[in-house]
Design a protein around this motif. Sequence first.
Motif, PDB file in Angstrom:
ATOM      1  N   THR A   1     -17.341 -17.054   8.776  1.00 10.72           N
ATOM      2  CA  THR A   1     -17.890 -15.706   8.593  1.00 10.72           C
ATOM      3  C   THR A   1     -16.809 -14.637   8.717  1.00 10.72           C
ATOM      4  OG1 THR A   1     -20.044 -16.394   9.441  1.00 10.72           O
ATOM      5  CG2 THR A   1     -19.572 -14.029   9.447  1.00 10.72           C
ATOM      6  N   GLY A   2     -16.012 -14.718   9.763  1.00  9.38           N
ATOM      7  CA  GLY A   2     -14.976 -13.714   9.965  1.00  9.38           C
ATOM      8  C   GLY A   2     -13.935 -13.727   8.870  1.00  9.38           C
ATOM      9  N   VAL A   3     -13.535 -14.910   8.420  1.00 12.30           N
ATOM     10  CA  VAL A   3     -12.524 -15.020   7.358  1.00 12.30           C
ATOM     11  C   VAL A   3     -13.049 -14.433   6.057  1.00 12.30           C
ATOM     12  CG1 VAL A   3     -11.168 -16.626   5.976  1.00 12.30           C
ATOM     13  CG2 VAL A   3     -11.468 -17.033   8.421  1.00 12.30           C
ATOM     14  N   LEU A   4     -14.295 -14.774   5.693  1.00  9.98           N
ATOM     15  CA  LEU A   4     -14.873 -14.261   4.447  1.00  9.98           C
ATOM     16  C   LEU A   4     -14.978 -12.742   4.479  1.00  9.98           C
ATOM     17  CD1 LEU A   4     -17.676 -16.918   3.805  1.00  9.98           C
ATOM     18  CD2 LEU A   4     -15.483 -16.706   2.629  1.00  9.98           C
ATOM     19  N   ASP A   5     -15.404 -12.190   5.609  1.00  8.44           N
ATOM     20  CA  ASP A   5     -15.501 -10.729   5.729  1.00  8.44           C
ATOM     21  C   ASP A   5     -14.121 -10.086   5.631  1.00  8.44           C
ATOM     22  OD1 ASP A   5     -18.228 -10.908   5.999  1.00  8.44           O
ATOM     23  OD2 ASP A   5     -18.228 -10.714   8.190  1.00  8.44           O
ATOM     24  N   LYS A   6     -13.142 -10.687   6.281  1.00  4.76           N
ATOM     25  CA  LYS A   6     -11.789 -10.152   6.256  1.00  4.76           C
ATOM     26  C   LYS A   6     -11.215 -10.119   4.842  1.00  4.76           C
ATOM     27  CE  LYS A   6      -7.117 -11.227   7.922  1.00  4.76           C
ATOM     28  NZ  LYS A   6      -6.288 -12.166   8.720  1.00  4.76           N
TER      29      LYS A   6
ATOM     30  N   ALA B   1      -8.069  -3.787  -1.724  1.00  7.66           N
ATOM     31  CA  ALA B   1      -6.700  -3.469  -1.322  1.00  7.66           C
ATOM     32  C   ALA B   1      -6.540  -3.722   0.177  1.00  7.66           C
ATOM     33  CB  ALA B   1      -6.383  -2.011  -1.652  1.00  7.66           C
ATOM     34  N   GLY B   2      -5.447  -4.399   0.541  1.00  6.08           N
ATOM     35  CA  GLY B   2      -5.213  -4.729   1.938  1.00  6.08           C
ATOM     36  C   GLY B   2      -5.932  -5.983   2.397  1.00  6.08           C
ATOM     37  N   ARG B   3      -6.815  -6.498   1.566  1.00  6.88           N
ATOM     38  CA  ARG B   3      -7.544  -7.729   1.904  1.00  6.88           C
ATOM     39  C   ARG B   3      -6.948  -8.941   1.186  1.00  6.88           C
ATOM     40  NH1 ARG B   3     -12.532  -6.813   4.408  1.00  6.88           N
ATOM     41  NH2 ARG B   3     -13.170  -4.619   4.488  1.00  6.88           N
ATOM     42  N   VAL B   4      -6.648  -8.780  -0.101  1.00  9.19           N
ATOM     43  CA  VAL B   4      -5.969  -9.820  -0.875  1.00  9.19           C
ATOM     44  C   VAL B   4      -4.801  -9.172  -1.603  1.00  9.19           C
ATOM     45  CG1 VAL B   4      -8.023 -11.251  -1.175  1.00  9.19           C
ATOM     46  CG2 VAL B   4      -7.509  -9.490  -2.864  1.00  9.19           C
ATOM     47  N   ASP B   5      -3.757  -9.944  -1.867  1.00 10.64           N
ATOM     48  CA  ASP B   5      -2.597  -9.404  -2.578  1.00 10.64           C
ATOM     49  C   ASP B   5      -2.990  -8.950  -3.978  1.00 10.64           C
ATOM     50  OD1 ASP B   5      -0.714  -9.770  -0.541  1.00 10.64           O
ATOM     51  OD2 ASP B   5      -0.449 -11.879  -1.061  1.00 10.64           O
ATOM     52  N   GLY B   6      -2.179  -8.044  -4.544  1.00  3.57           N
ATOM     53  CA  GLY B   6      -2.511  -7.470  -5.835  1.00  3.57           C
ATOM     54  C   GLY B   6      -2.622  -8.476  -6.961  1.00  3.57           C
ATOM     55  N   TRP B   7      -1.911  -9.602  -6.845  1.00  2.00           N
ATOM     56  CA  TRP B   7      -1.947 -10.637  -7.889  1.00  2.00           C
ATOM     57  C   TRP B   7      -2.947 -11.749  -7.554  1.00  2.00           C
ATOM     58  CZ3 TRP B   7      -1.001 -15.067  -5.370  1.00  2.00           C
ATOM     59  CH2 TRP B   7      -0.274 -14.987  -4.181  1.00  2.00           C
TER      60      TRP B   7
ATOM     61  N   VAL C   1     -12.007 -13.691  -3.162  1.00  2.00           N
ATOM     62  CA  VAL C   1     -12.658 -14.951  -2.793  1.00  2.00           C
ATOM     63  C   VAL C   1     -13.730 -15.302  -3.818  1.00  2.00           C
ATOM     64  CG1 VAL C   1     -14.189 -16.034  -1.101  1.00  2.00           C
ATOM     65  CG2 VAL C   1     -12.158 -14.814  -0.339  1.00  2.00           C
ATOM     66  N   GLU C   2     -14.483 -14.298  -4.274  1.00  2.00           N
ATOM     67  CA  GLU C   2     -15.569 -14.558  -5.228  1.00  2.00           C
ATOM     68  C   GLU C   2     -15.014 -15.002  -6.577  1.00  2.00           C
ATOM     69  OE1 GLU C   2     -18.747 -11.486  -3.190  1.00  2.00           O
ATOM     70  OE2 GLU C   2     -17.011 -10.755  -4.307  1.00  2.00           O
ATOM     71  N   ALA C   3     -13.878 -14.436  -7.000  1.00  2.00           N
ATOM     72  CA  ALA C   3     -13.245 -14.903  -8.233  1.00  2.00           C
ATOM     73  C   ALA C   3     -12.747 -16.336  -8.063  1.00  2.00           C
ATOM     74  CB  ALA C   3     -12.079 -13.991  -8.613  1.00  2.00           C
ATOM     75  N   SER C   4     -12.241 -16.658  -6.876  1.00  2.00           N
ATOM     76  CA  SER C   4     -11.757 -18.002  -6.611  1.00  2.00           C
ATOM     77  C   SER C   4     -12.899 -19.014  -6.612  1.00  2.00           C
ATOM     78  CB  SER C   4     -11.026 -18.019  -5.262  1.00  2.00           C
ATOM     79  OG  SER C   4     -10.332 -19.220  -5.064  1.00  2.00           O
ATOM     80  N   VAL C   5     -14.062 -18.616  -6.100  1.00  2.00           N
ATOM     81  CA  VAL C   5     -15.248 -19.481  -6.162  1.00  2.00           C
ATOM     82  C   VAL C   5     -15.620 -19.750  -7.621  1.00  2.00           C
ATOM     83  CG1 VAL C   5     -17.737 -19.612  -5.720  1.00  2.00           C
ATOM     84  CG2 VAL C   5     -16.193 -18.828  -3.925  1.00  2.00           C
ATOM     85  N   MET C   6     -15.665 -18.698  -8.426  1.00  2.00           N
ATOM     86  CA  MET C   6     -16.007 -18.861  -9.847  1.00  2.00           C
ATOM     87  C   MET C   6     -14.998 -19.751 -10.559  1.00  2.00           C
ATOM     88  SD  MET C   6     -14.973 -17.694 -13.080  1.00  2.00           S
ATOM     89  CE  MET C   6     -14.243 -16.060 -12.927  1.00  2.00           C
TER      90      MET C   6
ATOM     91  N   GLU D   1      -4.400 -18.128   3.991  1.00  2.00           N
ATOM     92  CA  GLU D   1      -3.100 -17.761   3.425  1.00  2.00           C
ATOM     93  C   GLU D   1      -2.650 -18.837   2.440  1.00  2.00           C
ATOM     94  OE1 GLU D   1      -0.286 -16.909   6.458  1.00  2.00           O
ATOM     95  OE2 GLU D   1      -1.509 -15.347   7.399  1.00  2.00           O
ATOM     96  N   PRO D   2      -3.200 -18.831   1.224  1.00  2.00           N
ATOM     97  CA  PRO D   2      -2.854 -19.867   0.234  1.00  2.00           C
ATOM     98  C   PRO D   2      -1.489 -19.624  -0.379  1.00  2.00           C
ATOM     99  CG  PRO D   2      -4.309 -18.244  -0.748  1.00  2.00           C
ATOM    100  CD  PRO D   2      -4.181 -17.869   0.705  1.00  2.00           C
TER     101      PRO D   2
END
Length: 529
Positions: A96-101, A236-242, A246-251, A381-382
Motif C-alpha cells: 500500500t505505501g509503495v503504490l501510494d508513493k 513529478a517526483g514520484r517516477v522519473d521523467g522517462w 505504475v498503472e502504465a507498467s501494469v498495462m 527502484e527498477p
Amino acid sequence: MTSGGTDERPIDPRAVRRSGGTAGASTPGDLAGSPFRVDRDRVASSPFFARLAGVTQVVSPTGSGLLLHNRLTHSLKVAQAARAIAERLRARPELTGVLDKLGGCDPDVVEAAGLAHDLGHPPFGHLGEQVLDRIARNRFGLPDGFEGNAQSFRIVTTTDVRGPAAVGLDLTVAVRAAMLKYPWTRLSHPQPHPSGMARPPRGAAEQTEWPGAGSAKFSAYVTELDDLTQARAAFAGRVDGWQQTVEASVMDTADDIAYAIHDLEDFHRVGVLQHATVATELGTWQARALEFAELDPAELAAQARKPGRSLEALRRRLHAKDSWAVDDDAFAAAVARVRAELVDGLLAVPFDGSVEAEQTVAGFSARWTGRLVAGVDILEEPTTRSGHVVLAVQQWHEVQVLKFVHRRFVLLRPDLALHQRGQARLLTALVEALDQWLTDRLEADRLPRRLHDLVELAESEYRWLAAFAPAALVGATGEAPSGPDALRSLARGRAVVDFVASLTDIQAAGLLDALSGRTGQLWTDAFVL
C-alpha cells in the motif's frame, strides 16, 4: 463536506481531465460515478475502439470466424489481465505505501488504459505501423513519423470527436498517463532524451537501420506534447521523467501476457504452429545446451537454420540486453515448462474444433494467464530496462520463451512475409492516391469531410508549433520546415496518415479499389470515422 455551497474537498490531481475539469464535472452521456470508470466507458463507446474488430492482430481476421483474435479481442483481454493485476497488488497490505508513493494503482485506470492502448493501430497491425512510419518520414517529412502508441494517445486527446468538446475524449490525467508506455517523444522530450542514456529504457534506443531518426518506440507526437506533459505532471517526483507510471507498467505487463499466450492459441487453432518443428527446436537445445554455449557468434549465426540454434541466440540476446533479469537456470526451466505444456500438451493433438479441442485450448490459456498474473510484483527502484511492475524471475523467462516460439514459428514464416508485402504495397498505394487527391485543386471541394477536417486540424497544430515551439519541428536533419507551404505539406501528410490509420483492413482495401477504378460498384460503405 460543503460550506456556503462550495465543495471544500481537495481536488485529486489524478482525476483532472484534459480540459481542466475536475472529477465532479460530468456530461449527460456519462453513466458512472467514478471519473476513471467514466474514462473506461468513454473508450469503450468510441468508434475507434469499435473499428479494432476489423484490424489485424497478426494476420487478418477476415474469414477466420471464431479462430483468430483481432485487435478488439486482444484489447479486451489486456484490460481484463490489467485489472486482475491491479486488484492483486492493491490486496497486498505490504504494498500500500509503495503504490501510494509511486502515484497509485487504480483498477479502473488500468482497465481503461488496457482498452485504449491499441486504438491507434492501423490496418494490418504492426506491418501497417512500419509502412506508415516510413511513408510519414520519407514522403511527408514528418519528424516524428508514425507510431501506434503515439497514435493511440493522439486519438484520445485530439482526433476522437465523441468527447464533450469534440476534441478527444477528455480523459483524466491518470488514464492518459497510464497509456504512456513510452513516455517520451521520438526526438525532443524530455531532455536529456532517454535515447542517450547509457542503458536506454525499452523502446528508447534508435533503430540501427535509421540512425538519427530518434527512438524506435514513443508514446506521443510533438503535436500532443502539451498533453503528455500535463498527464505526467501529477507524477513529478514520484517516477522519473522517462519511467512509466505504475498503472502504465501494469498495462504494459498485461499486454505482454496477452501477446505471449493468445497468439500461440490462434496459430494452433489454424494449424500453423506445428508440433514437430517446435518440439525439435526446444528439444535439441535442451539436449545440446552446453555444446551450443561454446559456439562462437559467427559459428552460431552460420548455423541459424538448424534446430536449437535460434533458442541459443535468444539466450545470448537476453544476456546482452537484460542482464539484470536473465538467469541460465531459470531459462532452462522455462524451456522445459514450455515444452511440457505447449509442445507435449497443447500442440500434441491437432486442433479439430471438437469440444475436447476447445477445452484443451481454454485450459492452456487459463493456466498460463493465471500463472503469469500471479507472478507479478513491484520494484520500488527498477533498472532502466524495467517498469515498476515486473514478473517474477521464472515467469519472466517463460514469457521470453513463449514469445520466441511465436516469432520463430509464425512471424518469420515466408508465407506470412509474402502476404504482408502485398499489404504494404496496398497501404503505400492508398496513401499516394489520397495525397494526390488532396493536391488536386479541381477536386479539393469533394474530399471526404473527415479528411478535410483532419487537414485543417493538423495545419492549425503545425502553425502553432512553428510560432511557439519551433524546436519541436526539427527533424533528424537538424532543420525545421519553414514557410506556409512547408507547414501545409506537413499538415497534409499528418492528415493522410491519421485518415488511413483510422480504417479497418477491409476498408483500406475497398477504398483503394475505389480510388484506383478497380471496382464498378459505387462506394457506399462508410469508410470514415
